[in-house]
Design a protein around this motif. Structure first.
Motif, PDB file in Angstrom:
ATOM      1  N   THR A 289       3.238 -26.598 -37.743  1.00 29.30           N
ATOM      2  CA  THR A 289       3.270 -25.930 -35.897  1.00 29.30           C
ATOM      3  C   THR A 289       2.532 -24.729 -36.161  1.00 29.30           C
ATOM      4  O   THR A 289       1.822 -23.747 -36.640  1.00 29.30           O
ATOM      5  CB  THR A 289       4.066 -25.509 -35.904  1.00 29.30           C
ATOM      6  OG1 THR A 289       4.766 -24.434 -34.786  1.00 29.30           O
ATOM      7  CG2 THR A 289       5.257 -24.140 -37.016  1.00 29.30           C
ATOM      8  N   GLN A 290       1.780 -24.795 -34.760  1.00 26.43           N
ATOM      9  CA  GLN A 290       0.542 -23.546 -34.546  1.00 26.43           C
ATOM     10  C   GLN A 290       1.249 -22.447 -34.692  1.00 26.43           C
ATOM     11  O   GLN A 290       0.484 -20.830 -33.782  1.00 26.43           O
ATOM     12  CB  GLN A 290      -0.178 -24.020 -33.350  1.00 26.43           C
ATOM     13  CG  GLN A 290      -0.614 -25.377 -33.647  1.00 26.43           C
ATOM     14  CD  GLN A 290      -1.905 -25.339 -32.459  1.00 26.43           C
ATOM     15  OE1 GLN A 290      -2.301 -24.826 -31.233  1.00 26.43           O
ATOM     16  NE2 GLN A 290      -1.275 -27.070 -31.554  1.00 26.43           N
ATOM     17  N   ARG A 295       4.376 -16.205 -36.319  1.00 24.81           N
ATOM     18  CA  ARG A 295       5.710 -16.506 -36.639  1.00 24.81           C
ATOM     19  C   ARG A 295       5.901 -15.410 -37.472  1.00 24.81           C
ATOM     20  O   ARG A 295       6.491 -14.333 -37.919  1.00 24.81           O
ATOM     21  CB  ARG A 295       6.649 -17.652 -36.998  1.00 24.81           C
ATOM     22  CG  ARG A 295       7.136 -18.793 -35.359  1.00 24.81           C
ATOM     23  CD  ARG A 295       7.319 -19.471 -36.150  1.00 24.81           C
ATOM     24  NE  ARG A 295       7.612 -20.497 -34.093  1.00 24.81           N
ATOM     25  CZ  ARG A 295       8.450 -21.741 -34.222  1.00 24.81           C
ATOM     26  NH1 ARG A 295       7.973 -22.524 -36.009  1.00 24.81           N
ATOM     27  NH2 ARG A 295       8.165 -21.930 -33.469  1.00 24.81           N
ATOM     28  N   LEU A 329      -0.857 -20.370 -27.104  1.00 25.46           N
ATOM     29  CA  LEU A 329       0.300 -19.887 -27.325  1.00 25.46           C
ATOM     30  C   LEU A 329       1.688 -19.541 -26.587  1.00 25.46           C
ATOM     31  O   LEU A 329       2.913 -19.938 -26.225  1.00 25.46           O
ATOM     32  CB  LEU A 329       1.016 -20.248 -28.673  1.00 25.46           C
ATOM     33  CG  LEU A 329      -0.165 -21.236 -29.473  1.00 25.46           C
ATOM     34  CD1 LEU A 329       0.800 -21.227 -30.778  1.00 25.46           C
ATOM     35  CD2 LEU A 329       1.128 -22.628 -28.984  1.00 25.46           C
ATOM     36  N   LYS A 331       1.946 -18.294 -23.514  1.00 24.43           N
ATOM     37  CA  LYS A 331       2.569 -19.473 -22.883  1.00 24.43           C
ATOM     38  C   LYS A 331       2.701 -20.782 -22.235  1.00 24.43           C
ATOM     39  O   LYS A 331       3.932 -21.873 -21.792  1.00 24.43           O
ATOM     40  CB  LYS A 331       1.458 -20.083 -21.695  1.00 24.43           C
ATOM     41  CG  LYS A 331       0.535 -18.950 -21.233  1.00 24.43           C
ATOM     42  CD  LYS A 331      -0.030 -19.296 -19.621  1.00 24.43           C
ATOM     43  CE  LYS A 331      -1.400 -19.494 -20.188  1.00 24.43           C
ATOM     44  NZ  LYS A 331      -2.474 -19.954 -19.223  1.00 24.43           N
ATOM     45  N   VAL A 332       3.590 -21.045 -23.893  1.00 23.47           N
ATOM     46  CA  VAL A 332       4.207 -22.045 -23.882  1.00 23.47           C
ATOM     47  C   VAL A 332       6.130 -22.065 -23.823  1.00 23.47           C
ATOM     48  O   VAL A 332       6.005 -21.234 -25.495  1.00 23.47           O
ATOM     49  CB  VAL A 332       3.672 -23.315 -25.254  1.00 23.47           C
ATOM     50  CG1 VAL A 332       4.421 -24.867 -25.191  1.00 23.47           C
ATOM     51  CG2 VAL A 332       2.755 -23.410 -24.424  1.00 23.47           C
ATOM     52  N   PRO A 333       6.836 -22.386 -23.465  1.00 27.78           N
ATOM     53  CA  PRO A 333       8.242 -21.802 -23.661  1.00 27.78           C
ATOM     54  C   PRO A 333       8.316 -22.599 -25.873  1.00 27.78           C
ATOM     55  O   PRO A 333       8.471 -23.481 -26.336  1.00 27.78           O
ATOM     56  CB  PRO A 333       8.875 -22.482 -23.150  1.00 27.78           C
ATOM     57  CG  PRO A 333       7.807 -22.471 -22.089  1.00 27.78           C
ATOM     58  CD  PRO A 333       6.867 -22.891 -22.280  1.00 27.78           C
ATOM     59  N   GLY A 334       9.511 -21.790 -25.881  1.00 30.91           N
ATOM     60  CA  GLY A 334       9.513 -21.896 -27.053  1.00 30.91           C
ATOM     61  C   GLY A 334       8.569 -21.839 -28.738  1.00 30.91           C
ATOM     62  O   GLY A 334       8.818 -21.838 -30.195  1.00 30.91           O
ATOM     63  N   ALA A 335       7.111 -21.321 -28.395  1.00 26.28           N
ATOM     64  CA  ALA A 335       5.939 -21.405 -29.339  1.00 26.28           C
ATOM     65  C   ALA A 335       5.761 -19.986 -29.135  1.00 26.28           C
ATOM     66  O   ALA A 335       6.860 -19.038 -28.442  1.00 26.28           O
ATOM     67  CB  ALA A 335       4.873 -21.535 -28.488  1.00 26.28           C
TER      68      ALA A 335
ATOM     69  N   ASN B 417      -1.614 -25.825 -16.995  1.00 26.78           N
ATOM     70  CA  ASN B 417      -1.119 -24.383 -17.191  1.00 26.78           C
ATOM     71  C   ASN B 417      -2.965 -23.996 -16.602  1.00 26.78           C
ATOM     72  O   ASN B 417      -2.000 -22.056 -16.785  1.00 26.78           O
ATOM     73  CB  ASN B 417      -0.438 -23.936 -18.296  1.00 26.78           C
ATOM     74  CG  ASN B 417      -1.208 -23.440 -19.215  1.00 26.78           C
ATOM     75  OD1 ASN B 417      -1.726 -23.088 -19.600  1.00 26.78           O
ATOM     76  ND2 ASN B 417       0.279 -23.503 -20.450  1.00 26.78           N
ATOM     77  N   ARG B 426      -3.002 -24.541 -22.181  1.00 29.93           N
ATOM     78  CA  ARG B 426      -2.413 -25.947 -22.678  1.00 29.93           C
ATOM     79  C   ARG B 426      -1.502 -26.677 -21.812  1.00 29.93           C
ATOM     80  O   ARG B 426      -1.100 -26.155 -19.832  1.00 29.93           O
ATOM     81  CB  ARG B 426      -1.114 -25.385 -23.547  1.00 29.93           C
ATOM     82  CG  ARG B 426      -1.450 -24.188 -24.015  1.00 29.93           C
ATOM     83  CD  ARG B 426      -2.034 -24.730 -25.772  1.00 29.93           C
ATOM     84  NE  ARG B 426      -0.510 -25.520 -26.047  1.00 29.93           N
ATOM     85  CZ  ARG B 426       0.495 -25.722 -27.696  1.00 29.93           C
ATOM     86  NH1 ARG B 426      -0.698 -25.245 -28.067  1.00 29.93           N
ATOM     87  NH2 ARG B 426       1.091 -26.091 -27.559  1.00 29.93           N
ATOM     88  N   ALA B 440       5.921 -29.221 -21.203  1.00 31.10           N
ATOM     89  CA  ALA B 440       6.537 -27.995 -21.955  1.00 31.10           C
ATOM     90  C   ALA B 440       7.508 -26.888 -21.714  1.00 31.10           C
ATOM     91  O   ALA B 440       7.764 -26.307 -22.549  1.00 31.10           O
ATOM     92  CB  ALA B 440       4.897 -27.699 -21.973  1.00 31.10           C
ATOM     93  N   ASP B 460       9.916 -29.088 -33.425  1.00 30.69           N
ATOM     94  CA  ASP B 460       9.062 -27.827 -33.325  1.00 30.69           C
ATOM     95  C   ASP B 460       8.310 -27.850 -32.141  1.00 30.69           C
ATOM     96  O   ASP B 460       7.869 -28.850 -31.376  1.00 30.69           O
ATOM     97  CB  ASP B 460       8.977 -27.228 -34.060  1.00 30.69           C
ATOM     98  CG  ASP B 460       8.645 -25.983 -34.340  1.00 30.69           C
ATOM     99  OD1 ASP B 460       8.940 -25.312 -33.536  1.00 30.69           O
ATOM    100  OD2 ASP B 460       7.876 -25.769 -35.546  1.00 30.69           O
ATOM    101  N   VAL B 461       8.226 -27.002 -30.882  1.00 28.96           N
ATOM    102  CA  VAL B 461       6.964 -27.220 -30.377  1.00 28.96           C
ATOM    103  C   VAL B 461       5.824 -27.770 -30.370  1.00 28.96           C
ATOM    104  O   VAL B 461       4.939 -28.408 -30.403  1.00 28.96           O
ATOM    105  CB  VAL B 461       6.679 -25.650 -29.201  1.00 28.96           C
ATOM    106  CG1 VAL B 461       5.053 -25.738 -28.442  1.00 28.96           C
ATOM    107  CG2 VAL B 461       7.889 -25.173 -29.007  1.00 28.96           C
ATOM    108  N   LYS B 462       5.269 -26.944 -32.233  1.00 25.99           N
ATOM    109  CA  LYS B 462       4.041 -27.429 -32.245  1.00 25.99           C
ATOM    110  C   LYS B 462       2.952 -27.414 -32.281  1.00 25.99           C
ATOM    111  O   LYS B 462       1.671 -27.918 -31.921  1.00 25.99           O
ATOM    112  CB  LYS B 462       4.137 -29.410 -32.803  1.00 25.99           C
ATOM    113  CG  LYS B 462       5.235 -29.637 -33.573  1.00 25.99           C
ATOM    114  CD  LYS B 462       5.272 -29.236 -35.107  1.00 25.99           C
ATOM    115  CE  LYS B 462       6.460 -30.053 -35.381  1.00 25.99           C
ATOM    116  NZ  LYS B 462       6.532 -29.201 -37.397  1.00 25.99           N
TER     117      LYS B 462
END
Lengths: 423, 462
Positions: A289-290, A295, A329, A331-335, B417, B426, B440, B460-462
């Motif tokens: 994962t990116q 993390r 990342l 701005k990406v929920p969960g990342a 976004n 993204r 997203a 996972d979001v990846k």
């Protein structure tokens, strides 16, 4: 090709720019950097310009330390697909750990100039393993336009574990770990009594030179960079310290590092990761994962970015793209991404520190090497590029084969003479 | 195939003149045990349901070079219903998304992908991209290798905003086989992804790959002259086959020559892997000699040297943002390739040929935009988006259905976004035929392939 004649190193003050130190802190507006005698004298928002300094107004521009590639093969390779120009591995050599890449680094290789033009000033250069799990001794280089590229030779030993190591050790991970331990024990045998070391019989796993080269690895004088990807393999590598407590490990790859980030952090082992790998491209990367880098950083692992899979000889300039995407990342929920300053750190001071050179290169702190880049915009944006680069305080040329081809073919039709006369 | 129906029509005309031979010929396809239906592996793709949706307040790149600030895009029934400024009328009772500060574009189209044929994990058991057993394998179809469970499709959707893509066979061979165009939707079968009505393509390759692969086996071609010779001999056979077929003369059906005959009749588009300017020129003339045209050169790292020739011949160049130097024929790659080709008035396309690159084609374009601007070629963002949208759509023969935000086209749309040429941006939402297939903000609107299901990292979001 005309060799670049470096300008005389003088005191330089770069003023007015958006300034990023490279230590993880966020950029500041209207910063000043002073370089003298090849080193950074000061950098920050309130730094005074010394009398007599050559002042460069960088208003509207950005200034960063030169980028440090955490994992590359720059200077070892000109064209990867042309074997004559590719010195990254030696599949038919009888030697392994003893291989030392220093004499092969070619500072005039075109990828060096192309990477320098993109703001990369230093690189960790890693030999590639071929017939053996041990690849040899890598180096830290600068990308200056001169004939002295070596910042630190024999800076680390490189070993393949995980799937690649299993394959090179005969076909399985257990065989790889056994081979690793047996080889290090032979290195210990050699260190205890070099004259009586049996390096030539069929029973010997290591040639004498290889046994000698692994001595500093076993006793912790030389870091050991281990390529490993899966969470399980990372733990197995960390556990090698039970048998060889002095090992100074650096993990390279670590696509699944986020799964065991707490253990890596507790072991205080630095990691050099790819950043943008997010595909289950092998069974040892199922959890790719990116968010891996973010993390691990969050867990306290010192993380650098490098090029892990390919392009490592050519595309060091992708560092800014890797870093910029880490910021995206957020701005990406969960990342889990990185702040801008943290992202820059992974491609400047973090790799320098991982290689034990944090006191010399990688950030714009007083006393560090004068590796400085002025960019025409935010350096993590793909539309930006350096407008000036210094290495050890020496301003560098920013032309290369690619800029010359660009200029030659700005219009494709020949003029009064063929294109071959435009140079 | 259309080719066969035309041949049949000619046979029927001949039949009207009363010859028995023609009558026999008319019945042949039904009685011939090797006969297949005209379209033997048809698309079973069905758009997923969507709801009437509008995005308001975003900057719109329409994919054909147009830009609307503070615009409105309205999707309904799987189609684009309207695109315009802030006053564009939209119904009151529909889903409306605030696009303030965001951007809307047509879905990204990758003209060169091997997803499914070289899937993740890249283990030998799944390596199905190159039928590298003979230099001419025009009879193989890439679609028969596609594994729809390649996680790469989902990544291309979620990170790259890719809504359509062409899967080509690999480049070991001079004639690699047929390519296929897919909608980027998860499906149980390849046919469930197959882009309805998209033409087939023929993958050809110049240069180092064919000569290396077959030269290493001590067989032809081992050189570039061998490449051209085998190409020409093959086209001679194809010409003969096509003439007989067009004249409804009896001959044994040959899958490879059938493909090439379709090329000669303009029904199949040629996508030619070719790096060097001099080789592209040879291929252009080979095409003229045998009566076919290359639609696009792929990996065309030296197109900037012959942008005038490419413009003159109406051939597109599918290019990377910054790849160079990994083999000798890539040695002269430069970042300004796209802007130089575009600036010369030729057709420029960004392609990936890569399971990672396909996730960031927008950023590849940004590299080229910046490099162009530094040399004084200032290409506006909305113009550059044509490299990712209408240009590949045209070169794939699907521009009437997708590739731009025009009324009546498939609602293949990405809400980004931020500015999509920024590294910090993204995809936020991706619609395919009006169905919201990535969001997203919604963990359930994220594809998890069968291969990934139940594995570590799934979802996972990846």
């Amino acid at each position: 090709m005309m060799l670049w004649v470096p300008a005389f190193s003088q005191t330089i003050a770069i003023t007015g720019a958006t300034l990023a130190i490279g230590d993880g802190s966020e950029p500041v507006r209207n910063g000043t950097v002073v370089i003298a005698a090849g080193k950074v004298v000061a950098a920050g928002p309130g730094v005074a310009v010394p009398a007599g300094a050559k002042t460069i107004d960088a208003s509207g521009k950005w200034v960063t330390p030169g980028l440090v590639s955490g994992f590359s093969r720059v200077g070892l390779v000109e064209v990867p697909g042309v074997t004559e120009t590719n010195d990254s591995s030696a599949s038919k050599s009888p030697f392994s750990a003893a291989i030392d890449i220093e004499p092969a680094i070619n500072p005039l290789a075109n990828p060096v100039a192309i990477s320098r033009t993109a703001g990369v000033t230093r690189a960790v250069v890693v030999p590639a393993a071929s017939g053996n799990i041990f690849a040899g001794q890598g180096a830290i280089v600068d990308l200056g336009a001169d004939m002295n590229p070596i910042t630190k030779a024999r800076a680390f030993q490189f070993v393949e574990m995980g799937e690649d190591g299993a394959s090179k050790a005969g076909g399985s991970r257990p065989a790889a770990y056994l081979l690793f331990k047996a080889m290090l024990r032979e290195a210990q045998d050699y260190a205890r009594a070099p004259a009586s070391y049996d390096g030539r019989s069929k029973d010997a796993l290591l040639m004498r030179a290889d046994a000698q080269a692994l001595g500093p690895v076993v006793n912790g004088q030389m870091p050991l960079m281990v390529h490993v990807e899966s969470g399980r393999d990372i733990l197995s590598v960390l556990a090698l310290k039970k048998d060889f407590p002095a090992l100074r490990l650096i993990l390279a790859g670590a696509t699944e590092g986020w799964m065991v980030a707490a253990q890596i952090a507790a072991a205080k082992v630095p990691v050099i990761a790819g950043g943008l790998d997010d595909l289950p491209s092998s069974f040892e990367k199922l959890a790719a994962t990116q968010s891996n880098v973010g993390r691990m950083v969050k867990a306290g692992v010192p993380v650098s970015m490098g090029l892990m899979d390919r392009d490592e000889g050519l595309q060091l300039r992708l560092a800014t793209q890797q870093a910029g995407n880490m910021v995206a990342l957020n701005k990406v929920p969960g990342a889990t991404g990185l702040s801008w300053g943290q992202a820059l750190r992974t491609i400047t001071s973090a790799p320098a520190e991982a290689m034990g050179l944090g006191d010399r290169i990688g950030s714009l702190k007083a006393g560090k090497a004068g590796d400085v880049v002025i960019w025409d915009g935010d350096p993590l944006e793909m539309e930006s590029a350096p407008v000036a680069v210094w290495i050890d305080g020496v301003q560098q040329p920013l032309d290369n084969r690619q800029t010359k081809l660009r200029d030659r073919y700005a219009t494709p039709v020949p003029g009064a003479l063929p294109k071959a006369y435009e140079w | 195939m259309k080719g066969r129906s035309i041949a049949l029509a000619i046979a029927l005309v001949a039949c009207a003149s009363g010859t028995m031979a023609a009558k026999k010929n008319e019945d042949a396809p039904r009685s011939n045990p090797s006969a297949e239906p005209e379209n033997p592996y048809p698309s079973t793709y069905q758009p997923y349901p969507g709801v009437a949706t509008a995005i308001r307040g975003a900057t719109i790149f329409d994919g054909e070079g147009g830009r609307i600030d503070n615009g409105i895009v309205f999707l309904s029934g799987g189609k684009i219903v309207s695109v315009g400024g802030p006053d564009t009328p939209i119904p009151a009772d529909i889903a409306i998304f605030d696009g303030t500060g965001k951007f809307v574009t047509p879905g990204v189209i990758d003209i060169h992908s091997h997803l499914g044929d070289y899937p993740s994990p890249s283990v030998a058991a799944l390596s199905d991209g190159n039928e590298a057993t003979a230099p001419v394998t025009a009879h193989v179809w890439a679609e028969h290798s596609i594994w729809p469970q390649d996680a790469g499709f989902g990544r291309a959707l979620a990170n790259g905003g890719v809504t359509s893509l062409q899967i080509l066979p690999g480049s070991a061979n001079l004639f690699g086989g047929r390519g296929v165009t897919l909608k980027n939707v998860p499906a149980r079968t390849m046919q469930g992804m197959k882009f309805p009505g998209a033409p087939s393509s023929l993958k050809m390759a110049c240069g180092e790959n064919p000569k290396r692969v077959y030269g290493a086996r001590n067989r032809e071609p081992a050189t570039r002259m061998g490449n051209m010779a085998v190409n020409r001999q093959t086209w001679i056979k194809a010409r003969e086959y096509q003439k007989k077929r067009a004249a409804a003369q009896p001959q044994t059906r040959d899958l490879g020559l059938e493909t090439l005959a379709d090329v000669l009749e303009g029904k199949i588009l040629v996508h030619n892997h070719c790096y060097r300017a001099d080789e592209m020129a040879n291929v252009i003339d080979m095409g003229k000699g045998f009566g076919y045209k290359v639609t696009a050169f792929h990996h065309a790292v030296e197109s900037y040297k012959i942008a005038d020739l490419l413009k003159e011949n109406g051939i597109c160049s599918a290019m990377w943002g910054d790849w160079y130097g990994f083999k000798m024929e890539a040695y002269d790659g430069i970042k300004e390739n796209l802007p130089l080709v575009h600036n010369a008035g030729a057709c420029a396309i960004v392609h990936s040929d890569d399971e990672n690159g396909i996730q960031r084609l927008n950023q590849e374009a940004a590299k080229a935009i910046g490099a162009g601007r530094r040399m004084g070629i200032n290409i506006l963002d909305e113009i550059a988006w044509t490299w990712l949208a209408i240009n590949p759509a045209r070169a794939m023969g699907i521009a009437e259905q997708t590739g731009s935000l025009k009324v009546g086209k498939m609602a293949d749309v990405v809400l980004w976004n931020g500015n999509p040429f920024s590294t910090y941006t993204r995809p936020e939402k991706v619609w395919i035929d009006g169905a919201l297939l990535y969001d997203a903000n919604d963990p359930r609107r994220r594809p998890v392939s069968d291969f990934e299901l139940g594995q570590i990292g799934a979802g996972d979001v990846k």
